[in-house]
Write a protein that holds these residues in place. Structure first.
Motif, PDB file in Angstrom:
ATOM      1  N   MET A 111       0.781  -1.240   0.076  1.00 31.10           N
ATOM      2  CA  MET A 111       0.023  -0.080   0.011  1.00 31.10           C
ATOM      3  C   MET A 111       0.842   1.222   0.049  1.00 31.10           C
ATOM      4  O   MET A 111       0.401   2.484  -0.642  1.00 31.10           O
ATOM      5  N   HIS A 159      -0.287   5.076  -9.590  1.00 30.36           N
ATOM      6  CA  HIS A 159      -0.097   4.229  -8.388  1.00 30.36           C
ATOM      7  C   HIS A 159       0.380   2.870  -8.975  1.00 30.36           C
ATOM      8  O   HIS A 159      -0.436   2.332  -9.685  1.00 30.36           O
ATOM      9  N   CYS A 164      -3.707  -3.196  -4.532  1.00 34.18           N
ATOM     10  CA  CYS A 164      -4.606  -2.098  -4.046  1.00 34.18           C
ATOM     11  C   CYS A 164      -5.815  -2.058  -5.144  1.00 34.18           C
ATOM     12  O   CYS A 164      -6.836  -1.375  -4.487  1.00 34.18           O
ATOM     13  N   PHE A 190      -7.851   6.034   1.181  1.00 38.88           N
ATOM     14  CA  PHE A 190      -6.618   6.091   1.814  1.00 38.88           C
ATOM     15  C   PHE A 190      -5.416   6.537   0.934  1.00 38.88           C
ATOM     16  O   PHE A 190      -4.704   7.351   1.372  1.00 38.88           O
ATOM     17  N   HIS A 191      -5.600   6.347  -0.600  1.00 39.94           N
ATOM     18  CA  HIS A 191      -4.693   7.059  -1.375  1.00 39.94           C
ATOM     19  C   HIS A 191      -5.175   8.228  -1.889  1.00 39.94           C
ATOM     20  O   HIS A 191      -6.405   8.316  -1.644  1.00 39.94           O
ATOM     21  N   ARG A 192      -4.405   9.293  -2.411  1.00 37.13           N
ATOM     22  CA  ARG A 192      -4.984  10.381  -2.561  1.00 37.13           C
ATOM     23  C   ARG A 192      -4.540  10.827  -4.061  1.00 37.13           C
ATOM     24  O   ARG A 192      -3.727  10.308  -4.559  1.00 37.13           O
ATOM     25  N   ASP A 201       1.491  10.836  -1.155  1.00 37.34           N
ATOM     26  CA  ASP A 201       0.591   9.804  -1.750  1.00 37.34           C
ATOM     27  C   ASP A 201      -0.727   9.216  -1.080  1.00 37.34           C
ATOM     28  O   ASP A 201      -1.359   8.611  -1.614  1.00 37.34           O
ATOM     29  N   ASN A 202      -0.727   9.367   0.239  1.00 41.82           N
ATOM     30  CA  ASN A 202      -1.827   8.877   1.021  1.00 41.82           C
ATOM     31  C   ASN A 202      -2.145   9.755   2.353  1.00 41.82           C
ATOM     32  O   ASN A 202      -1.675  10.688   2.583  1.00 41.82           O
ATOM     33  N   HIS A 203      -3.187   9.228   2.871  1.00 41.63           N
ATOM     34  CA  HIS A 203      -3.853  10.078   4.008  1.00 41.63           C
ATOM     35  C   HIS A 203      -3.206   9.465   5.467  1.00 41.63           C
ATOM     36  O   HIS A 203      -3.763   9.820   6.407  1.00 41.63           O
ATOM     37  N   LYS A 266      -4.150   6.996  -7.747  1.00 42.68           N
ATOM     38  CA  LYS A 266      -4.759   6.217  -6.734  1.00 42.68           C
ATOM     39  C   LYS A 266      -5.382   5.004  -7.266  1.00 42.68           C
ATOM     40  O   LYS A 266      -5.770   5.239  -8.729  1.00 42.68           O
TER      41      LYS A 266
END
Ligand code: SF4
Length: 326
Positions: A111, A159, A164, A190-192, A201-203, A266
């Motif tokens: 991830m 991504h 994922c 989760f990913h942005r 890349d993510n939260h 993402k």
């Protein structure tokens, strides 16, 4: 490579005490991070090894399937419960990387892996993701592998994960631990997207650790398929991939899940196409209509316009496989 400190805190709590420091990175399988360090893309002061934490379990629960963040990609892909309950996940994992990499890579690390945009890895080139504000080498460069959805004028990277894409389609939940306790994040959130901050890349917050993933039970096991189109049959990232899951009753689609890989920053969930499939006959005509809906808003760059044709064809083909038409 810059010298760094390597630590192995004994417990999850002690890991959480040290990860929120500048220059600190978590290492599990290291299949991406070590490459990034060797190439000077990232240069941490401290690596926090978490491989010994008890986060490797795979277990059916009352409501779904729990997979620990440190479960290996190879273990998950071969797990009997995963294959029986969520075959889409097993297929996606087996499509990823090479057997050697799958034997090292963990679910959490998968991830957290970073884009394979070549300009990101080339430290002589501008890259807003590696060095915010420096520009984007891919925008006017060789952008064959890049995004057709959700890109920004700062970054058009995609991504790289297959796993994922399946987890986004299956409505998985990411479980993360922080000093204040646990938090559950829907996988699709989760990913942005890159926006003005492609460096992120993510939260996941800097003081949080991914501890597992949950996939809620569903009725997709019979009609699931992961289709990955790539330049060679192994050890290549997706040009386009599609995770397709259907629930079919008497030839009619009762429920559908679709996500694409290789097309956005993402995993790209196809909500409108899913809605369009529900209530339709499970045939090629319905699948082509859904694929056309999925492509609304797509935008290509100089070298990746082939994806505008490849993506809907891959969606249609994945749905044909999932439904048993081929
Ligand atoms: Fe960097 Fe993103 Fe541009 Fe690639 S697409 S060079 S990762 S900013």
């Amino acid at each position: 490579m810059k010298q760094f400190q390597f630590v192995r805190p004994a417990t999850q709590q002690s890991v959480l005490e040290v990860i929120n420091k500048p220059g600190t990175k978590i290492i599990a399988g290291g299949t991406n991070l070590v490459d990034l360090m060797k190439r000077g893309v990232t240069a941490p002061d401290k690596l926090v090894d978490i491989n010994h934490l008890p986060l490797k379990g795979i277990a059916a629960t009352k409501t779904g399937l729990h997979i620990g963040a440190l479960a290996l990609n190879s273990t998950v892909s071969e797990d009997k419960t995963v294959i029986a309950k969520q075959p889409l996940l097993s297929m996606a994992l087996k499509a990823g990387a090479s057997p050697q990499l799958r034997n090292m890579a963990t679910v959490g690390g998968n991830m957290m892996q970073r884009t394979r945009c070549t300009y990101f890895y080339d430290t002589t080139m501008p890259c807003n993701k590696r060095e915010p504000g420096s520009g984007c080498g891919a925008m006017e460069g060789y952008n064959r592998m890049h995004a057709i959805f959700g890109a920004s004028d700062k970054c058009i990277a995609v991504h790289p994960s297959d796993m994922c894409v399946a987890l986004a389609a299956l409505d998985a939940i990411v479980i993360v631990a922080g000093k204040k306790g646990e938090r559950r994040i829907p996988f699709t959130e989760f990913h942005r997207l890159p926006g003005d901050h492609p460096e992120s890349d993510n939260h996941l917050a800097t003081d949080e650790l991914i501890i597992g993933v949950e996939i809620p039970d569903n009725n997709f096991a019979k009609n699931s398929y992961y289709l990955k189109v790539r330049d060679r049959q192994s050890y290549a990232f997706a040009l386009v991939s599609v995770a397709a899951a259907l629930e079919i009753e008497n030839g009619t689609i009762k429920n559908a899940r679709l996500a694409m890989g290789g097309v956005a920053h993402k995993p790209w969930r196809l909500n409108d196409a899913e809605k369009a499939l529900i209530g339709k006959p499970a045939n090629e005509e319905s699948f082509k209509q859904a694929a056309a809906i999925a492509m609304q808003g797509a935008k290509a760059y100089e070298y990746n316009s082939f994806k505008l044709k490849l993506a809907p064809a891959t969606i249609t083909e994945a749905l044909k496989h999932a439904s048993g038409l081929v």
